[in-house]
Design a protein around this motif. Structure first.
Motif, PDB file in Angstrom:
ATOM      1  N   ARG A  78       0.820  -1.219   0.000  1.00 17.89           N
ATOM      2  CA  ARG A  78       0.000   0.000   0.000  1.00 17.89           C
ATOM      3  C   ARG A  78       0.852   1.265   0.000  1.00 17.89           C
ATOM      4  O   ARG A  78       0.340   2.351  -0.210  1.00 17.89           O
ATOM      5  CB  ARG A  78      -0.966   0.022   1.194  1.00 17.89           C
ATOM      6  CG  ARG A  78      -1.806  -1.226   1.208  1.00 17.89           C
ATOM      7  CD  ARG A  78      -3.273  -1.015   1.489  1.00 17.89           C
ATOM      8  NE  ARG A  78      -3.967  -2.221   1.063  1.00 17.89           N
ATOM      9  CZ  ARG A  78      -4.697  -2.322  -0.019  1.00 17.89           C
ATOM     10  NH1 ARG A  78      -4.884  -1.279  -0.786  1.00 17.89           N
ATOM     11  NH2 ARG A  78      -5.265  -3.457  -0.364  1.00 17.89           N
ATOM     12  N   ARG A  84      -3.537   6.630  -7.239  1.00 14.20           N
ATOM     13  CA  ARG A  84      -4.871   6.284  -6.713  1.00 14.20           C
ATOM     14  C   ARG A  84      -5.421   7.332  -5.743  1.00 14.20           C
ATOM     15  O   ARG A  84      -6.412   7.091  -5.065  1.00 14.20           O
ATOM     16  CB  ARG A  84      -4.932   4.876  -6.134  1.00 14.20           C
ATOM     17  CG  ARG A  84      -3.988   4.543  -5.037  1.00 14.20           C
ATOM     18  CD  ARG A  84      -4.326   3.160  -4.463  1.00 14.20           C
ATOM     19  NE  ARG A  84      -3.337   2.722  -3.529  1.00 14.20           N
ATOM     20  CZ  ARG A  84      -2.242   2.045  -3.855  1.00 14.20           C
ATOM     21  NH1 ARG A  84      -2.022   1.720  -5.097  1.00 14.20           N
ATOM     22  NH2 ARG A  84      -1.378   1.697  -2.926  1.00 14.20           N
ATOM     23  N   ARG A 123     -10.418  -4.831  -8.705  1.00 14.32           N
ATOM     24  CA  ARG A 123     -10.239  -4.292  -7.342  1.00 14.32           C
ATOM     25  C   ARG A 123     -10.204  -2.766  -7.374  1.00 14.32           C
ATOM     26  O   ARG A 123     -10.774  -2.098  -6.509  1.00 14.32           O
ATOM     27  CB  ARG A 123      -8.922  -4.800  -6.736  1.00 14.32           C
ATOM     28  CG  ARG A 123      -8.971  -6.248  -6.330  1.00 14.32           C
ATOM     29  CD  ARG A 123      -7.578  -6.735  -5.956  1.00 14.32           C
ATOM     30  NE  ARG A 123      -7.551  -8.189  -5.898  1.00 14.32           N
ATOM     31  CZ  ARG A 123      -7.607  -8.903  -4.780  1.00 14.32           C
ATOM     32  NH1 ARG A 123      -7.649  -8.297  -3.617  1.00 14.32           N
ATOM     33  NH2 ARG A 123      -7.596 -10.220  -4.814  1.00 14.32           N
ATOM     34  N   ARG A 172     -12.673  -0.115  -5.528  1.00 16.70           N
ATOM     35  CA  ARG A 172     -12.156   0.909  -4.602  1.00 16.70           C
ATOM     36  C   ARG A 172     -12.624   2.304  -5.000  1.00 16.70           C
ATOM     37  O   ARG A 172     -13.134   3.058  -4.163  1.00 16.70           O
ATOM     38  CB  ARG A 172     -10.618   0.872  -4.564  1.00 16.70           C
ATOM     39  CG  ARG A 172     -10.045   1.913  -3.642  1.00 16.70           C
ATOM     40  CD  ARG A 172      -8.649   2.420  -3.942  1.00 16.70           C
ATOM     41  NE  ARG A 172      -8.162   2.307  -5.271  1.00 16.70           N
ATOM     42  CZ  ARG A 172      -8.336   3.205  -6.232  1.00 16.70           C
ATOM     43  NH1 ARG A 172      -9.051   4.301  -6.015  1.00 16.70           N
ATOM     44  NH2 ARG A 172      -7.820   3.011  -7.433  1.00 16.70           N
ATOM     45  N   GLN A 224     -16.227   2.810  -4.163  1.00 13.89           N
ATOM     46  CA  GLN A 224     -16.428   3.006  -2.709  1.00 13.89           C
ATOM     47  C   GLN A 224     -16.043   4.426  -2.292  1.00 13.89           C
ATOM     48  O   GLN A 224     -16.714   5.052  -1.475  1.00 13.89           O
ATOM     49  CB  GLN A 224     -15.620   1.979  -1.890  1.00 13.89           C
ATOM     50  CG  GLN A 224     -16.193   0.568  -1.942  1.00 13.89           C
ATOM     51  CD  GLN A 224     -17.700   0.522  -1.693  1.00 13.89           C
ATOM     52  OE1 GLN A 224     -18.203   1.153  -0.764  1.00 13.89           O
ATOM     53  NE2 GLN A 224     -18.434  -0.205  -2.536  1.00 13.89           N
ATOM     54  N   GLU A 225     -14.948   4.927  -2.870  1.00 15.90           N
ATOM     55  CA  GLU A 225     -14.513   6.294  -2.532  1.00 15.90           C
ATOM     56  C   GLU A 225     -15.597   7.310  -2.913  1.00 15.90           C
ATOM     57  O   GLU A 225     -15.893   8.227  -2.154  1.00 15.90           O
ATOM     58  CB  GLU A 225     -13.230   6.646  -3.294  1.00 15.90           C
ATOM     59  CG  GLU A 225     -11.984   5.974  -2.742  1.00 15.90           C
ATOM     60  CD  GLU A 225     -10.761   6.207  -3.633  1.00 15.90           C
ATOM     61  OE1 GLU A 225      -9.717   5.602  -3.345  1.00 15.90           O
ATOM     62  OE2 GLU A 225     -10.860   6.965  -4.630  1.00 15.90           O
TER      63      GLU A 225
END
Ligand SMILES: Cc1cc2nc3c(=O)[nH]c(=O)nc-3n(C[C@H](O)[C@H](O)[C@H](O)COP(=O)(O)OP(=O)(O)OC[C@H]3O[C@@H](n4cnc5c(N)ncnc54)[C@H](O)[C@@H]3O)c2cc1C
Length: 457
Positions: A131, A410, A436, A440, A443-444
């Motif tokens: 990450r 990202r 994925r 993501r 969701q953001e």
């Protein structure tokens, strides 16, 4: 200006953009998907050759790629095993040999060194935080060198070095001299390590999708409430206090948020106004796409299988870097799939089709014998010629970029979020990473929308 104002506009109808759109619709949001091409699927593209589906783009899935395997199951797309029984072929310095197992026979000393260096790369990769790869203490030192420099310094045996070079070219569709070592190690870790990325059984090349990989995108698109809009090349996403204005051709479309789901090299050309930070610009410009021409060569019979060969080969000769068996499970379609990669792809792709076919067939004869001389059909796809991909499989970070830009790809830019496989922490570069990343980004946006309107669900 169109009067309609959607919750979200998604730019790009590849796996990532479609997954984002699907998630947003499932949460009750109105979504418009704008796609430059006249088809969905982006870097997956399934065409028909002699009545059989062939994948000109990505084709494999494998263990730990949970998102794509779950999606395939949900959409009713079956998988089947990639054929891998028999001996593999290696051509190194003009010498042909065959071998079994993961590592080719490169002499006792060479094999020992190959095992040692693969183990070392596995360990180095595992230490890269997925990450936040730039947060390792030695990130700058790793990022300051190319994979080529590491191979030259660490691998003494020339054959072991040549094999590691071929493996790098095959995994990235790029040259070791262009790749940052930090990015290489991050990418390896992201997909579960060197052995997983280079293997068929238990690896990233374990299974294929019945009917072809583009089926995933076609079926996701069919299930959307609002059809994907094609021929919509977005050239600007500008922000207003309460939303975004997306410009495609002479259309201007409003939404509360946008998700850009295109490769960084193409995102670089979308005007984001002042929302594009200098770090983002540096990341996008420091991540050009790889180069690959994928070739499908069809034969009346799987003569290589009959000779005890799996159809897999690696070569440091020209033009092919690697091949795989590409037969259908019932053998009604028999083919070898060949990859022309990196530096070789440019010159090869520029030749006329007949010459490309002749060069590939000549090389297949060297690898698999005289029976390879008589294919019944040939098709290839040069991804560098595709205006809306500009190369493949993925964007590749040059040395000195990742340690400086970190995770900027990202990070949101105001009301714009970013998806696309290049933004994934797991399975970056693969279908699974694309899905994925789409989840993501969706969701953001959902979180941002809930924050804008308290009580909104
Ligand atoms: C030859 C080849 C082999 C591969 N092998 C594998 C494999 O075996 N397994 C695997 O998992 N992965 C493989 N990959 C990689 C895989 O295909 C990609 O990781 C994945 O498809 C990327 O999906 P995406 O949605 O992130 O991007 P894309 O598929 O690139 O989708 C982006 C979409 O955005 C559109 N677009 C671009 N710019 C604009 C714009 N300005 N406006 C509107 N639309 C725009 C494009 O047309 C495209 O449809 C391979 C790729 C290639 C080419």
């Amino acid at each position: 200006m169109s009067p309609r104002r959607d919750d979200v506009i998604v730019i790009g109808a590849g796996l990532s953009g479609l997954m984002a759109a699907r998630e947003l619709e499932a949460a009750g949001r109105s979504v418009r998907v704008l796609e430059a091409r006249d088809r969905v699927g982006g870097r997956t593209w399934t065409r028909s050759l002699r009545g059989h589906p062939i994948d000109l783009g990505g084709q494999w899935v494998g263990p730990t790629q949970d998102r794509v395997l779950a999606l395939a199951r949900e959409l009713g797309i079956e998988t089947y095993e990639q054929f891998d029984r028999g001996r593999k072929v290696m051509e190194l310095g003009g010498q042909r040999s065959t071998y079994r197992g993961l590592l080719p026979w490169v002499g006792l000393g060479g094999l020992a060194e190959l095992g040692l260096r693969v183990g070392q790369l596995e360990l180095m990769a595992r230490r890269i935080p997925l990450r936040a790869p730039a947060e390792r203490a030695d990130a700058s030192a790793l990022d300051g060198q190319t994979v080529r420099a590491w191979l030259d310094r660490r691998v003494r045996n020339p054959k072991a070095r040549a094999v590691l070079r071929i493996a790098t070219e095959m995994v990235f569709a790029g040259e070791p001299e262009d790749l940052s070592l930090l990015f290489f190690l991050f990418y390896m870790h992201s997909g579960g390590g060197f052995v997983r990325l280079t293997s068929i059984r238990g690896g990233a090349q374990a299974q294929r999708l019945k009917g072809g990989a583009q089926g995933l995108s076609r079926r996701m698109a069919e299930a959307l409430a609002t059809p994907v809009e094609h021929g919509q090349a977005v050239h600007a996403v500008l922000q207003e206090p309460e939303g975004v204005v997306v410009h495609a051709g002479n259309r201007s479309l409003r939404a509360r948020h946008a998700i850009v789901a295109v490769p960084p090299a193409l995102a670089a050309e979308i005007d984001l106004g002042p929302a594009r930070s200098e770090r983002r610009r540096r990341a996008e410009q420091g991540m050009p796409m790889g180069s690959v021409v994928k070739c499908i060569v069809v034969y009346p019979r799987p003569f290589w299988r009959e000779a005890g060969l799996s159809g897999e080969s690696i070569s440091d000769g020209e033009p092919i870097r690697a091949t795989f068996d590409g037969c259908s499970p019932d053998l009604s379609f028999c083919a070898l799939v060949a990859f022309v990669i990196g530096g070789s792809a440019g010159g090869f792709g520029a030749r006329p089709s007949e010459e490309r076919r002749a060069l590939v067939v000549e090389h297949l004869v060297r690898l698999f014998g005289a029976e390879a001389a008589e294919p019944v059909a040939y098709e290839d796809q040069d991804w560098s010629q595709e205006a809306w991909s500009r190369g493949c499989y993925v964007g590749l970070m040059r040395p000195g970029v990742l340690a400086e830009v970190g995770n900027v790809l990202r990070e949101p830019a105001g009301r714009v979020r970013f998806a696309g496989t290049e933004t994934a922490a797991r399975w970056c570069g693969y279908f699974d990473g694309a899905l994925r990343a789409g989840e993501r980004a969706a969701q953001e946006v959902l979180e941002a929308m809930r924050a804008e309107v308290p009580g909104d669900v």
